[in-house]
Scaffold this motif. Structure first.
Motif, mmCIF file in Angstrom:
data_model
loop_
_atom_site.group_PDB
_atom_site.id
_atom_site.type_symbol
_atom_site.label_atom_id
_atom_site.label_comp_id
_atom_site.label_asym_id
_atom_site.label_seq_id
_atom_site.Cartn_x
_atom_site.Cartn_y
_atom_site.Cartn_z
ATOM 1 N N VAL A 1 -6.496 0.511 -8.938
ATOM 2 C CA VAL A 1 -5.668 -0.653 -8.626
ATOM 3 C C VAL A 1 -6.422 -1.921 -8.997
ATOM 4 O O VAL A 1 -7.607 -2.068 -8.680
ATOM 5 N N LEU B 1 0.820 -1.215 0.000
ATOM 6 C CA LEU B 1 0.000 0.000 0.000
ATOM 7 C C LEU B 1 0.853 1.265 0.000
ATOM 8 O O LEU B 1 0.471 2.277 -0.601
ATOM 9 N N THR C 1 -11.041 0.185 -7.238
ATOM 10 C CA THR C 1 -10.476 -1.144 -7.045
ATOM 11 C C THR C 1 -11.116 -2.158 -7.982
ATOM 12 O O THR C 1 -12.314 -2.106 -8.257
ATOM 13 N N ARG D 1 -0.907 7.399 -6.273
ATOM 14 C CA ARG D 1 -2.328 7.713 -6.104
ATOM 15 C C ARG D 1 -2.778 8.895 -6.957
ATOM 16 O O ARG D 1 -3.778 8.791 -7.685
ATOM 17 N N CYS E 1 -6.654 0.240 -0.398
ATOM 18 C CA CYS E 1 -6.826 1.049 -1.616
ATOM 19 C C CYS E 1 -8.084 1.905 -1.523
ATOM 20 O O CYS E 1 -8.097 3.063 -1.976
#
Length: 259
Positions: A88, A71, A116, A78, A109
């Protein structure tokens, strides 16, 4: 019983869950909307004869990483991912082979404000808990074949778990992009594809279908792993055949079937 790879937990919380990561791609463009950070996890319950990443099927080829470590890497991208309309994607292998680790990364995320995506065959769909699916914006669902016998011969597994997972996603109204690999002489039965198209339309949550023509680009990996590659003499899917199959899905209600 669902297959699960043992994962280590730490009293400090979910971010300390560890898993086996095969590789990452920081600017993926084919695994969901926009530009994506793609995390390839090791381990898979199927052994697809056309797999172009057979090295990801084995956990021994992965590197142990914590969800927190992953992460932190994702966080560096980001702003770029958000500006590019991406996010992601967890792929593999099959991320549901390591559900605790996959769930921890997806949750992190979401906290980062990133879209996601879960790329899976659905064969281990029972490993996807309610919390994991709540943290998943989109599922890329690979349906390998529509005929159960053909599916088993192609993958070594059963089709039913994937269909049950698809039905569960439909009940949750979870957006799905269906993926279908078109292999000449193996998955090109047009009647079966028509049936799959009708089933996908009835689910009500399939937003688009990607028809992926079979290619031989991953053959060298089978050779490196000293695995028996049974499709070495199979020709790549022609543009004409691929367009014919896309036409079936378009007529079935999927106008975005353009890949």
């Amino acid at each position: 019983m669902p297959q699960v790879f043992p994962q280590n937990h730490d009293p400090d919380g979910e971010s300390s869950v560890t898993g086996l990561v095969h590789s990452v791609e920081s600017c993926g463009t084919v695994d969901g909307p926009g530009i994506r950070f793609v995390l390839f996890l090791s381990g898979c319950s199927l052994r697809c004869r056309y797999c172009h990443n057979p090295d990801t099927s084995y956990v021994r080829r992965g590197r142990t990483r914590s969800a927190d470590d992953v992460l932190k890497e994702i966080a560096r991208y980001r702003d770029f991912l958000q500006a590019a309309g991406g996010g992601v994607t967890l792929s593999g292998g099959d991320p549901l082979f390591q559900p605790d680790f996959a769930g921890a990364v997806l949750k992190g995320c979401r906290k980062l404000g990133l879209h996601t995506c879960l790329d899976t065959s659905g064969h281990l769909g029972v490993n996807a808990g309610e919390e994991m699916l709540a943290d998943t914006d989109l599922v890329l669902l690979d349906i390998k074949a529509w005929n159960p016998k053909r599916y088993r011969a192609l993958t070594g597994g059963e089709l039913r778990p994937t269909l049950e997972f698809a039905e569960r996603l439909a009940s949750l109204r979870k957006p799905v992009w269906l993926r279908y690999v078109l292999v000449p002489g193996v998955t090109d039965n047009l009647e079966e594809i028509e049936e799959l198209s009708r089933h996908a339309a009835l689910l009500g949550n399939v937003e688009r279908v990607d028809v992926l023509p079979f290619h031989q680009l991953g053959r060298f990996k089978w050779d490196e792993l000293k695995l028996d590659y049974t499709l070495k003499d199979v020709p790549e899917a022609s543009a004409e055949l691929a367009e014919q199959v896309r036409g079936i899905f378009r007529r079935g209600g999927f106008p975005d079937c353009v890949h």
